[in-house]
Each structure stands twice: as structure tokens, then as C-alpha cells.
Enzyme design. Structure first.
Site, PDB file in Angstrom:
ATOM      1  NE  ARG A 262      -7.954   9.251 -28.750  1.00  0.00           N
ATOM      2  CZ  ARG A 262      -7.018   8.775 -29.598  1.00  0.00           C
ATOM      3  NH1 ARG A 262      -5.893  10.320 -29.917  1.00  0.00           N
ATOM      4  NH2 ARG A 262      -7.632   7.908 -29.868  1.00  0.00           N
TER       5      ARG A 262
ATOM      6  N   PRO B 198      10.704 -18.421   2.844  1.00  0.00           N
ATOM      7  CG  PRO B 198      12.473 -19.187   1.720  1.00  0.00           C
ATOM      8  CD  PRO B 198      12.247 -18.090   3.450  1.00  0.00           C
TER       9      PRO B 198
ATOM     10  CD  GLN C 137     -10.779  -1.008 -22.019  1.00  0.00           C
ATOM     11  OE1 GLN C 137     -10.065  -1.953 -21.292  1.00  0.00           O
ATOM     12  NE2 GLN C 137     -12.062  -1.672 -23.320  1.00  0.00           N
TER      13      GLN C 137
ATOM     14  CD  GLU D  28       0.808  -4.621   7.686  1.00  0.00           C
ATOM     15  OE1 GLU D  28       1.692  -4.901   8.598  1.00  0.00           O
ATOM     16  OE2 GLU D  28       0.847  -5.380   6.274  1.00  0.00           O
TER      17      GLU D  28
ATOM     18  N   GLY E 145      -7.109   3.822 -23.202  1.00  0.00           N
ATOM     19  CA  GLY E 145      -7.427   2.745 -24.758  1.00  0.00           C
ATOM     20  C   GLY E 145      -5.913   2.337 -24.477  1.00  0.00           C
TER      21      GLY E 145
END
Ligand SMILES: Cc1cc2nc3c(=O)[nH]c(=O)nc-3n(C[C@H](O)[C@H](O)[C@H](O)COP(=O)(O)OP(=O)(O)OC[C@H]3O[C@@H](n4cnc5c(N)ncnc54)[C@H](O)[C@@H]3O)c2cc1C
Length: 390
Positions: A271, A130, A339, A245, A342
């Protein structure tokens, strides 16, 4: 310099991609929506052999090497497995499995790796606390020897697979006067006395992985669960695992970028606005071109880390370069993918929204961008002080 993959690696890439698209994407899309870990996807990934990739055949592994393991992760993510799924795989296979393989005794490998490879036992890794994140060496969790046990006290924060894990590689202070050589690694099982798991943490992204705090209250760890030499936990795990890693978790990021690019390319050609596919507008073409350049730059820098590691060369600095560049390019690419889509890109129904949220972890987890810049500049300045030679 050799840039091509072998026929075998190309075939493996294709088979993992197809497996991910058909078997994993539907399950993890659903799991991500619910914010739940998918045991069904986990089992399928284990049965396919994905948990076995880096490990020796002796324990049921595939001895695949860094590059092939990396390609496996890239293809899993490109096929549509979300960030949470690949993060859970990374915490299990790389952060927990690799230290057990490279630092563990034969008995530890036999006991843990064999069951991790079949997916039966899920592993995790506890370093962050923490109050000790970027400054992980400032940890407070202690381990004190008492008879034939170590007694652990403290806690670990943001631990991937915490709520679903069977055991965790945990780093704790065994000699507070010995600095980096005063921290040791332990394998802590969920049923050990004094161990408990905090409540599951709710997250922005990577929501199909589960995250929690691990708590140690006079937790009794048998001495045979000390992993590697006493005092070598922090340094040893850093040495054995960091490049693995960086390459394998970043590979998931690369696959995520490719996935976002693939769906954006398709969407831009389908589109229509102003009577034409939006891909015909120069502003959209430029976004797609920038995406492609980001993917290719990321691939080169990442594959080089794997290549260095396969030549048994040090790749610590190169892994930092890759981590910094890829996590920041990945974030930009994810934003452009939204973006291009849209308003639909803003909706949960479309996968680019999920990618945008998943991707942010790249600049935070396993060393923030600020920490990477600190590491790289430190190396640069040291090199200059020695005469500026590389
Ligand atoms: C989803 C998720 C999963 C995770 N899984 C694991 C896991 O399985 N195991 C594990 O051990 N940890 C895990 N982590 C922890 C992760 O590695 C840490 O969050 C990360 O190292 C940053 O630490 P921190 O969160 O304490 O941030 P802090 O260190 O508090 O940083 C806060 C800000 O301060 C900046 N900062 C800190 N120090 C400096 C400095 N010297 N110079 C400039 N800027 C600085 C940071 O860059 C950051 O912007 C996970 C985290 C998340 C979010």
C-alpha cells in the site's frame, strides 16, 4: 531448555499450513460470510487427520501429543481457517473427545471416538447455563437415577456445535449437597428422548461455528452413558481437559495472530501513500514490531504449557497465564491489523475485519479475563501465605 521443534514437527506445520490455505480458507471464508457451518471443510479436515491428532491409534487416532496437536491448530489458523472453524474443532476434539478418551470406558471410546475421528459424528460440550457462566459450579441442571437411566432436566447455554452435533458431554448435578463432587458427566446423544436443541444463536464473530442452547426435559440417558465416576464430572473434566483446552484453543488464537501479522506485513509493503509504501513510515513500523513481539511472547508462553503437559507436570496456573496474556494481546494485535489496513481493514472484503470480530471471544470464552485474574491472584495470595515460595 530446548526451544526447537523436530524436523517432523516442522514438516507437519508446513503441510497443515498449505492444506489450510488451499483447501480450508476459501470454504470457511464463504461460510463465515453466510454465518453457516461448513460440512465440506469439516470433512476435509477429518480426511486430513486433524480430528485424530490427540487420540490413541487403537481408536484410529495419531497419538500426536499436546505440542504436535497444538502446532496443527496453530498452522490451520495461520493458513487462513477462521476462528469459527478452529472453535468447532476445539469443541469437538478437545472439549468432547478428550474427556471421552481420558475418563471414558473402553466401550464409550470405541463407540464415540472412532466416529469422531473420522468426522462422521460431531461432538460438543455443555457446561455453561443461562444463569451459570463464570460460576459454572452454580449450575441448575440435574440428573436423577431412575432404574437403569438418568433423567436430566435443565438447559445449557452458548454450546458450540449445538445445532450440528451428534452427542455432547454434559455436566449435571447428581448430589446438590456435595459441592464440586456432586456434579457428574454424561454423554447425551441428540436422539435421546427429552433432548432438544434451541434455535441457532447469531453471533458477532466465529460465525462459521454454530451455537445454540441445549434443552433437557425429562431427558432419558442410559446409565452406561455416565462418563467417569459418579460425582467426578466437574472435577474430572476440569482436570483432564482444561490444560488441553487452553493449549489447543489458544494455539488457534496464536495462528490467528500470525495470520493477521502476515497479511498486515504484506499490505504495509504494498500500500502506497505519500509516494511510498506505508511500511516506510515509523508509526507503521512500530505497529509491525509490536505485532511480532506479541506473537513471539504468546508462542513462548503457550509452548511452555504444552511442554509442561508433555512432562506430565501440572500446568493449570501456567495455562491461566497464557489464556489471559494471549487473549488480550490477540485483541490488541487484531485492532492494529485493522488500523494498518486503514479503511480497507474495515471492509468485509479484507480478512482482518473478520479476525477482529473472531478474536473478542478469547477474553470471554472458557473463563473470562476477569476470572483468569481472579484465579491467578488467588494462587499468588495462597503462595504468599505459605511463605512466598513458588
Ligand atoms: C461463542 C461462544 C461459544 C461458547 N461455547 C461454549 C461451549 O461449547 N460450552 C460451554 O459450556 N460454554 C460455552 N461458552 C460459554 C462461555 O464459556 C461463557 O460465556 C463464559 O464462561 C462466561 O460466562 P457468561 O457468559 O455467563 O458471563 P458471566 O459469568 O455472566 O460474566 C459477565 C461479566 O461478569 C464478570 N464476572 C463474573 N464473575 C466475576 C467475578 N467473580 N469477579 C469479577 N468479574 C466477574 C465476567 O468476567 C464478565 O465480564 C461459549 C460462549 C460463547 C460466547
Amino acid at each position: 531448555m530446548e526451544f526447537s521443534l523436530s524436523e517432523e514437527q516442522l514438516a507437519f506445520m508446513k503441510s497443515v499450513y498449505n492444506f489450510s490455505k488451499k483447501e480450508i480458507e476459501p470454504l470457511t471464508t464463504e461460510a463465515e460470510r453466510k454465518g453457516e457451518f461448513s460440512f465440506e471443510a469439516w470433512k476435509k479436515m477429518a480426511d486430513f487427520g486433524l480430528m485424530a491428532l490427540p487420540f490413541p491409534e487403537k481408536y484410529g487416532g495419531s497419538d500426536a501429543g499436546v505440542l504436535t496437536t497444538l502446532i496443527g491448530m496453530e498452522s490451520l489458523a495461520r493458513g487462513g481457517a477462521d476462528g469459527g472453524t478452529t472453535l468447532a474443532w476445539g469443541a469437538h476434539t478437545i472439549l468432547c473427545g478428550v474427556p471421552i478418551w481420558l475418563m471414558g470406558s473402553d466401550a464409550q471410546r470405541e463407540k464415540y471416538l472412532t466416529k469422531m475421528i473420522t468426522g462422521e459424528w460431531i461432538g460438543g460440550f455443555g457446561l455453561t447455563e443461562p444463569e451459570a457462566g463464570s460460576d459454572a459450579a452454580g449450575m441448575k441442571t440435574t440428573a436423577v437415577k431412575k432404574g437403569d437411566k438418568y433423567i436430566l432436566n435443565g438447559s445449557k447455554m452458548f454450546i458450540t456445535n449445538g445445532p450440528v452435533g451428534h452427542h455432547f458431554v454434559v455436566i449435571a448435578v447428581t448430589d446438590k449437597n456435595a459441592g464440586h463432587f456432586g456434579m457428574s458427566a454424561f454423554i447425551v446423544e441428540k436422539d435421546f428422548k427429552g433432548f432438544s436443541v434451541g434455535k441457532e444463536l447469531d453471533k458477532l464473530g466465529n460465525r462459521s461455528s454454530s451455537t445454540s442452547e441445549l434443552i433437557f426435559e425429562d431427558c432419558e440417558v442410559p446409565e452406561e452413558n455416565l462418563l467417569g465416576p459418579l460425582g467426578m464430572g466437574f472435577v474430572g473434566v476440569g482436570k483432564t481437559t482444561l490444560e488441553w483446552e487452553r493449549s489447543c484453543l489458544l494455539a488457534a488464537g496464536l495462528g490467528g495472530m500470525e495470520y493477521a501479522m502476515d497479511v498486515s506485513l504484506k499490505y504495509a509493503q504494498e500500500r502506497k501513500q505519500f509516494g511510498k509504501p506505508i511500511a516506510h513510515f515509523q508509526a507503521m513500523k512500530h505497529k509491525l514490531a509490536d505485532m511480532k513481539v506479541s506473537v513471539e511472547a504468546s508462542k513462548l508462553i503457550l509452548y511452555r504449557v504444552a511442554w509442561l503437559k508433555e512432562q506430565n507436570k501440572n500446568a493449570m496456573l501456567e495455562a491461566s497465564h497464557a489464556k489471559l496474556l494471549m487473549s488480550e494481546l490477540g485483541m490488541r494485535l487484531a485492532e492494529e491489523a485493522v488500523q494498518i489496513h486503514g479503511g480497507y481493514g474495515y471492509m468485509k472484503e479484507y480478512p482482518v475485519e473478520r479476525g477482529f470480530r473472531d478474536c473478542k471471544l478469547g477474553t470471554i470464552g472458557a473463563g473470562t479475563s476477569e476470572v483468569q485474574r481472579m484465579v491467578i491472584s488467588k494462587m499468588l495470595l495462597n503462595l504468599k501465605a505459605k511463605g512466598g515460595k513458588k
